[in-house]
Write an enzyme that holds these catalytic residues in place. Structure first.
Site, short mmCIF file in Angstrom:
data_model
loop_
_atom_site.label_atom_id
_atom_site.label_comp_id
_atom_site.label_asym_id
_atom_site.label_seq_id
_atom_site.Cartn_x
_atom_site.Cartn_y
_atom_site.Cartn_z
N CYS A 9 -2.89 -0.48 3.92
CA CYS A 9 -1.79 -1.02 4.73
C CYS A 9 -0.57 -0.13 4.53
CB CYS A 9 -1.51 -2.49 4.35
SG CYS A 9 -0.99 -2.73 2.64
N ASN A 12 0.90 -1.37 0.38
CA ASN A 12 -0.11 -1.66 -0.65
C ASN A 12 0.38 -2.74 -1.63
OD1 ASN A 12 -1.93 0.15 -3.28
ND2 ASN A 12 -2.69 -1.40 -1.90
N CYS A 14 0.96 -6.18 -0.05
CA CYS A 14 0.65 -7.47 0.59
C CYS A 14 -0.78 -7.49 1.13
CB CYS A 14 1.63 -7.78 1.72
SG CYS A 14 3.35 -7.98 1.16
N ARG A 15 -1.00 -6.85 2.27
CA ARG A 15 -2.29 -7.01 2.96
C ARG A 15 -3.46 -6.32 2.28
NH1 ARG A 15 0.05 -4.85 8.45
NH2 ARG A 15 1.19 -3.63 6.88
N SER A 16 -3.30 -5.03 1.95
CA SER A 16 -4.48 -4.32 1.42
C SER A 16 -4.90 -4.77 0.02
CB SER A 16 -4.32 -2.80 1.51
OG SER A 16 -3.23 -2.33 0.75
N ASP A 126 1.85 -7.83 9.66
CA ASP A 126 2.65 -7.50 8.48
C ASP A 126 3.49 -8.73 8.10
OD1 ASP A 126 4.50 -6.56 6.66
OD2 ASP A 126 4.95 -4.73 7.77
P1 4NP Z 1 1.99 -4.40 3.27
O1 4NP Z 1 3.41 -5.09 3.55
O2 4NP Z 1 1.95 -3.14 4.12
O3 4NP Z 1 1.01 -5.42 3.73
O4 4NP Z 1 1.92 -4.12 1.78
C1 4NP Z 1 4.62 -4.40 3.49
C2 4NP Z 1 5.18 -4.10 2.27
C3 4NP Z 1 6.40 -3.45 2.21
C4 4NP Z 1 7.04 -3.09 3.39
C5 4NP Z 1 6.47 -3.38 4.60
C6 4NP Z 1 5.26 -4.03 4.66
N1 4NP Z 1 8.31 -2.44 3.31
O5 4NP Z 1 8.89 -2.16 4.38
O6 4NP Z 1 8.81 -2.18 2.21
#
Ligand code: 4NP
Length: 157
Positions: A9, A12, A14-16, A126
């Protein structure tokens, strides 16, 4: 050699990592832990070394799942190392393939939602800037897609 899966993602956190931990749980339940291994990574460098986001951890704990891991960035070397690379959304998919300079790894990269059986989403949304329900939805969608993914992989083992 076990079959190697990489979930990717943006951050790294939240989702992945959720996909990695949910998939590991499904693999263990199927008795395939010695045949399939999972890792996760982010396309960005924003959160390198961080544990999964607190809100994501809380959503996972509501399902009885403790999220393990610390964030790392996707590396071009990952293309050769992994058998299948699962992008959480279409932006992640494009960002991953932009690192495939020779255009030789396209077949290894897929959208996670292609394996969902009960959801029509193309992207795992997201959840970062939204509320608690977004994190619960990520869990719902990933639980479904991980089951579909496991069914796809089983014949390849
Ligand atoms: P992820 O979520 O891609 O599922 O880990 C996010 C984590 C951080 C950010 C965006 C999405 N950020 O903008 O910092």
């Amino acid at each position: 050699m076990p079959y190697q899966l990489l979930f990717v993602c943006l951050g790294n956190i939240c989702r992945s990592p959720s996909a990695e931990n949910i998939m590991n749980h499904a693999i263990a339940q199927a008795g395939l832990s010695d045949r399939i291994v999972c890792d996760s990574a982010g396309t960005s460098s924003y959160h390198i070394g961080s544990p999964p986001d607190q809100r994501m951890q809380a959503a996972a704990l509501r399902r009885g799942l403790k999220l393990k891991g610390s964030a790392r960035q996707f590396q071009p070397e990952d293309f050769a190392k992994f058998d299948l690379i699962l992008a959480m959304d279409r932006e992640n998919y494009r960002d991953i393939l932009s690192l495939d300079r020779q255009n030789v790894y396209q077949d290894k990269v897929r959208l996670m939602c292609d394996y969902a059986q009960n959801y029509r989403d193309r992207d795992v949304p997201d959840p970062y800037y939204g509320g608690e329900s977004g994190f619960d939805y990520v869990m719902d969608l990933l639980e479904d897609a991980c089951q579909g993914l496991l069914q796809e992989i089983k014949p390849k083992l």
